[in-house]
Motif scaffolding. Structure first.
Motif, short mmCIF file in Angstrom:
data_model
loop_
_atom_site.label_atom_id
_atom_site.label_comp_id
_atom_site.label_asym_id
_atom_site.label_seq_id
_atom_site.Cartn_x
_atom_site.Cartn_y
_atom_site.Cartn_z
N SER A 110 0.64 -1.02 -0.49
CA SER A 110 0.04 -0.41 0.05
C SER A 110 1.03 1.53 -0.15
CB SER A 110 -0.73 -0.22 1.39
OG SER A 110 0.24 0.55 1.69
N ASP A 111 0.55 2.34 -0.49
CA ASP A 111 0.86 3.89 -0.31
C ASP A 111 1.26 3.93 0.65
OD1 ASP A 111 0.70 3.72 -3.24
OD2 ASP A 111 -1.01 4.93 -3.03
N GLU A 112 0.49 3.35 1.93
CA GLU A 112 1.12 4.08 3.01
C GLU A 112 1.68 3.34 3.65
OE1 GLU A 112 -1.79 4.13 7.48
OE2 GLU A 112 -2.72 3.91 5.77
N HIS A 113 2.09 1.84 3.46
CA HIS A 113 3.20 1.03 3.68
C HIS A 113 4.44 1.80 3.64
CE1 HIS A 113 5.15 -2.15 6.01
NE2 HIS A 113 6.03 -2.49 4.50
N LYS A 114 4.23 1.85 2.02
CA LYS A 114 5.44 2.15 1.37
C LYS A 114 5.86 3.51 1.87
CE LYS A 114 4.85 1.18 -3.20
NZ LYS A 114 4.25 0.98 -5.10
N GLU A 115 5.33 5.04 2.58
CA GLU A 115 5.58 6.21 3.00
C GLU A 115 5.34 6.01 4.58
OE1 GLU A 115 6.33 9.82 3.60
OE2 GLU A 115 5.98 8.99 1.51
N GLN A 116 5.04 5.47 5.20
CA GLN A 116 6.16 4.64 6.15
C GLN A 116 6.98 4.11 6.05
OE1 GLN A 116 3.51 1.45 8.04
NE2 GLN A 116 4.76 1.29 10.53
N ARG A 117 7.51 3.47 5.57
CA ARG A 117 8.90 3.17 5.24
C ARG A 117 10.30 4.06 4.84
NH1 ARG A 117 10.69 -2.48 5.88
NH2 ARG A 117 9.36 -4.11 5.90
N ARG A 118 8.96 4.72 3.87
CA ARG A 118 10.29 6.14 3.46
C ARG A 118 11.00 6.59 5.01
NH1 ARG A 118 9.58 11.06 1.22
NH2 ARG A 118 11.02 11.79 -0.30
N SER A 153 15.99 -4.46 4.18
CA SER A 153 17.67 -4.83 3.79
C SER A 153 17.23 -3.94 1.96
CB SER A 153 15.90 -5.99 2.49
OG SER A 153 15.85 -5.42 1.68
N ARG A 154 18.35 -3.89 1.45
CA ARG A 154 19.51 -3.08 0.57
C ARG A 154 18.25 -2.68 -0.71
NH1 ARG A 154 24.50 -1.60 0.93
NH2 ARG A 154 24.25 -1.29 -1.25
N GLY A 155 17.63 -4.06 -0.83
CA GLY A 155 16.63 -3.82 -1.90
C GLY A 155 15.35 -2.89 -1.38
N TRP A 156 14.99 -2.18 -0.35
CA TRP A 156 14.08 -1.67 0.13
C TRP A 156 14.52 -0.17 -0.24
CZ3 TRP A 156 8.93 -1.09 1.03
CH2 TRP A 156 8.29 -2.20 1.23
#
Length: 207
Positions: free
Chosen positions: A7-15, A46-49
């Motif tokens: 989800s976009d929310e999860h992506k923003e949280q990771r960022r 991970s480096r990928g993230w």
């Protein structure tokens, strides 16, 4: 089998998690010594993230600075909403520097100082510094012009010059603080003097 959609929310949280971790690394190690490997380990990703969002240390640093600028803009807007006059806004923003400078050696302020000083020969960094300089005195220019429109200020010098004087004084106090420490730089006294001088330059009609 298709991988689950993030989800976009999860992506923003990771960022945000990554930028928070990178900021801690920059403050701890400095700009030049920090590496992408450090960010990976600090964020526990991970480096990928990490490479999904940023391709380099420079991009991460730029994103942190952009976030700081957004926070500063919000701070100015909040102060405007809380203040009864433009002078109160200007004085409060200057007074806030006492607290900010007290933490400068353990904040991104010291990292940004290192970034621009160590890269002063870089045309790219010089352009970035020029942009930040323009942004810094641009904030004060806007506040002063609003004060004039409201009949609160009758400045003794041109608006751009007063804004540049204030911005330059703040940069100088920061440099002194990083060089010799908060106490020896007499940050509180310097800021108080700057507030008094700014009031004189602005010709405050309604203090």
């Amino acid at each position: 089998m298709m991988s689950p959609k993030v989800s976009d929310e999860h992506k923003e949280q990771r960022r945000r998690q990554l930028l928070d971790a990178a900021e801690r690394v920059f403050i701890r190690k400095g700009y030049e010594s920090a590496t992408m490997k450090d960010f990976v380990e600090e964020a526990e990703m991970s480096r990928g993230w990490i490479y999904l969002y940023f391709s380099s240390k420079e991009e991460i640093f730029a994103a942190i600075v952009e976030r700081m600028d957004a926070d500063n803009t919000k701070q100015v807007e909040n102060q405007l909403a809380q203040s009864s006059s433009m002078w109160e806004t200007v004085a409060a923003l200057l007074d806030q520097q006492k607290e900010d400078l007290a933490e400068s050696s353990s904040s991104m302020a010291s990292v940004m100082y290192e970034y621009f000083i160590s890269g002063w020969r870089s045309e790219e960094r010089k352009a970035q510094l020029a942009g930040r300089y323009a942004s810094g005195f641009g904030i004060f220019t806007t506040l002063i012009e609003k004060g004039i429109e409201r009949g609160e200020f009758k400045p003794t010098l041109s608006v751009p010059l007063i804004a540049k004087i204030i911005a330059a004084q703040l940069d100088g106090i920061l440099t002194h603080t990083l060089a010799v420490g908060h106490e020896q730089a007499e940050v509180e006294n310097q800021i108080d003097a700057l507030i008094a001088y700014s009031k004189q330059l602005l010709g405050v009609v309604h203090p």
